[in-house]
Write an enzyme that holds these catalytic residues in place. Sequence first.
Site, PDB file in Angstrom:
ATOM      1  N   ASN A 258      -0.805  11.418  -0.108  1.00 21.06           N
ATOM      2  CA  ASN A 258       0.069  10.096  -0.470  1.00 21.06           C
ATOM      3  C   ASN A 258       0.669  10.537  -1.923  1.00 21.06           C
ATOM      4  OD1 ASN A 258      -0.658   8.914   2.082  1.00 21.06           O
ATOM      5  ND2 ASN A 258      -2.985   8.705   1.006  1.00 21.06           N
TER       6      ASN A 258
ATOM      7  N   LYS B 291      -5.448  -1.931  -2.433  1.00 20.04           N
ATOM      8  CA  LYS B 291      -6.695  -1.833  -1.543  1.00 20.04           C
ATOM      9  C   LYS B 291      -7.383  -3.040  -1.248  1.00 20.04           C
ATOM     10  CE  LYS B 291      -7.199   2.859  -1.301  1.00 20.04           C
ATOM     11  NZ  LYS B 291      -7.501   3.860  -0.351  1.00 20.04           N
TER      12      LYS B 291
ATOM     13  N   ARG C 167      -6.836   9.730 -11.148  1.00 14.91           N
ATOM     14  CA  ARG C 167      -5.940  10.504  -9.880  1.00 14.91           C
ATOM     15  C   ARG C 167      -5.365   9.328  -8.792  1.00 14.91           C
ATOM     16  NH1 ARG C 167      -6.062   9.943  -5.186  1.00 14.91           N
ATOM     17  NH2 ARG C 167      -8.163  10.797  -4.248  1.00 14.91           N
TER      18      ARG C 167
ATOM     19  N   TYR D 261       0.781  -1.093  -0.112  1.00 12.46           N
ATOM     20  CA  TYR D 261      -0.032   0.037   0.099  1.00 12.46           C
ATOM     21  C   TYR D 261       0.918   1.115  -0.041  1.00 12.46           C
ATOM     22  CZ  TYR D 261      -4.346   2.613   1.596  1.00 12.46           C
ATOM     23  OH  TYR D 261      -5.273   3.395   1.632  1.00 12.46           O
TER      24      TYR D 261
ATOM     25  N   ASP E  92     -14.233   5.837  -1.808  1.00  6.95           N
ATOM     26  CA  ASP E  92     -13.316   5.735  -0.819  1.00  6.95           C
ATOM     27  C   ASP E  92     -12.766   7.069  -0.305  1.00  6.95           C
ATOM     28  OD1 ASP E  92     -11.757   4.597   1.326  1.00  6.95           O
ATOM     29  OD2 ASP E  92     -10.165   4.110  -0.277  1.00  6.95           O
ATOM     30  N   ASP E  93     -12.433   7.823  -1.606  1.00  8.29           N
ATOM     31  CA  ASP E  93     -11.709   9.026  -1.428  1.00  8.29           C
ATOM     32  C   ASP E  93     -12.550  10.260  -0.381  1.00  8.29           C
ATOM     33  OD1 ASP E  93      -9.108   8.366  -2.529  1.00  8.29           O
ATOM     34  OD2 ASP E  93     -10.378   7.906  -4.009  1.00  8.29           O
TER      35      ASP E  93
ATOM     36  N   GLU F 257     -12.583   4.322  -6.537  1.00  5.53           N
ATOM     37  CA  GLU F 257     -11.324   4.500  -6.097  1.00  5.53           C
ATOM     38  C   GLU F 257     -10.493   5.605  -6.841  1.00  5.53           C
ATOM     39  OE1 GLU F 257     -10.050   3.661  -2.701  1.00  5.53           O
ATOM     40  OE2 GLU F 257      -8.754   5.027  -3.168  1.00  5.53           O
ATOM     41  N   ASP F 258     -10.029   6.645  -6.540  1.00  4.98           N
ATOM     42  CA  ASP F 258      -9.067   7.538  -7.189  1.00  4.98           C
ATOM     43  C   ASP F 258      -9.509   7.888  -8.631  1.00  4.98           C
ATOM     44  OD1 ASP F 258      -7.705   7.090  -4.875  1.00  4.98           O
ATOM     45  OD2 ASP F 258      -5.927   6.486  -5.822  1.00  4.98           O
TER      46      ASP F 258
END
Length: 601
Positions: free
Chosen positions: A438, A194, A176, A123, A288-289, A265-266
Amino acid sequence: MKLASLDQHRGYAQDHYSEVKQDHETEPMEESEASGYQVIREPLWNKGLSFTPEQRVAKNLTGLLPHAMESLETQCARAMKMIQSRQTNIDKYLYLSTVKGQNVDLFYRLLMDNIRELMPLVYTPTIGDVCLQYSTLYTRPEALYISIKQRKSIRTMLRNWPGPEPEICVVTDGSRILGLGDLGVNGVGISIGKLALYTAAAGIHPAKTLPIVLDTGTNNESNLRDPFYLGLRQKRVPVDVQQDFMDEFMAAVKDVYPNMVVQFEDFDSEKAFNYLDRYRHNYRAFNDDIQGTGAVVLAGYINAVNLSGVPLAEQRLVFMGAGSAGVGVAKQLVEYYTRRGLSEKEARDKFYLVDTKGLVTMDRGDRLAEHKKYFARTDNAGHQFRTLEEVIEYVKPSALVGLAATFGIFTESIIRGLKASVDAGGLGRRPILFPLSNPLTKAECTFEQAVQWTDGSVVFASGSPFSSFTLKIGGEAGDITYHPNQGNNVYVFPGLGLGAILAKATRITDEMVYTSAAALAGSLNAEEVHMGLIYPKIDRVREASITVAREVMKAARRDGVSELPESLWVEWEEWGDVALTNYIKRRVYNPTSFEEAKGRL
Ligand SMILES: NC(=O)C1=CN([C@@H]2O[C@H](COP(=O)(O)OP(=O)(O)OC[C@H]3O[C@@H](n4cnc5c(N)ncnc54)[C@H](O)[C@@H]3O)[C@@H](O)[C@H]2O)C=CC1
Ligand SMILES: CC(=O)C(=O)O
Ligand SMILES: [Mg+2]
């Protein structure tokens, strides 16, 4: 093969994908029917050196394995030795990935028992480097790769995924990835990472997890130039075209895997907000973000406020970054304040969001993205605050949150400015500083800087892990060791997903997300409280996830979205949390070799 011909070959493969129809009449082989190398070469069946003599005979494995019979523990010790002998984190990741590709039980036992050391490899931060180089590092497929050119075959592709019906998928379009920008299909590493944590941190069976990347092109020029790039070699399709593709994808998911929870996600912020709004009411889906990060930061904030000495009502928060994470977190915190009695306006007024153009205000003169409007200030009397320094000076915040994916943006003068505004409120008060971006190369400041520039008073959480820091004071005072927190959605999404799956939730409601934060905030043990932490130690992430899952299940029931039989809820209401916790624990994956389970090794 020369690169030019390699390119031609790629084009050939891509163009033949449209309207593929396959029949799925042939049933996949059952584990019980498999024999010899079929067993050893299937990572979900392979038990490595833990096969007992009886199993070796029954499955025709004699001679195919060395004589030694070992516990998972011994095999983990060997693997750890190998990992520690590798020089770079990427090499360590690759070794781990090989283990995962050969023996799933061993991989997860290893990860679960060494989560502090290994999570940063599978991760953030290492997964960031892996994603940057994914196409070069590639050795084998580990996900579903669905390109927009294959849009007519989405159902077929979903059915091609082997094994039992997946319970959860993590889907990205790579637009992203962490704070690294558009990585195209290379972003699939984040879906894989994840999901490894869904298993390690919440016990969802690895065979029931499905990583997906939707390939809609990339605007990353270096990917497009890279001869090894594995995705579509074209610019990203327009937003409306991707929207249609996404509608088709979600409809296909509902047809093929109607019970599967979908984690977005992302996706870049515009798509992230759009897809969440569009699908959350009719699918078992969450982002999630926006939501996972919102919940994890709320949990940390609840505990941080207690440590800070600045009462909740007096807190003022500056956010550097007003994207999906920044706005998602701020909204979750607004909900916390309103549940504590503030009006929505009073709650919202506590938040000052800053982006590349400065403080987000209504009259700033640029066209504000839709998701920023809710927090756009109107009390700036026409004045625009262009830098973070100016905003700190104006707001005098008690908390500073970084979700801007920009390394070092919390400079010494910013952090000292934050401390000064907190100190002005009274003795013993502590600034809250969360550089959450991150991977580590995007962190707004380091833990050491935060400690040094606040003279040790900081309440700190970062997105990627920092080590403890010892301030050398010398003399009688001795040295002081400070412990950082990791404020990462890994404390929420595994438990939120597990809770949604076990509750058979038809939707992921706001109440479920909010409850995940409250449950996490309350999950610290006495030692963690004593150490002044705001999150459980990462070694206890699985325990925390079980607590989160339990409370999420109850929230699903409160919201009327749980499809579990009424009789079960009646039983749990009678027997309480212990019964529900035991129900969860009985259902989670916890690899132990057969012989260990029987106590023979
Ligand atoms: N700790 C955690 O669990 C999580 C951390 N993140 C991290 O948060 C970061 C941002 O993620 P998103 O909000 O989804 O990205 P985003 O791209 O939607 O938003 C980034 C925001 O930062 C602003 N920004 C960029 N550079 C800036 C600068 N130099 N000065 C001021 N503002 C600047 C942009 O204007 C934008 O508002 C990423 O690094 C991501 O890894 C995201 C989700 C969870
Ligand atoms: C942790 C996470 O989801 C991110 O950085 O995007
Ligand atoms: Mg993310």
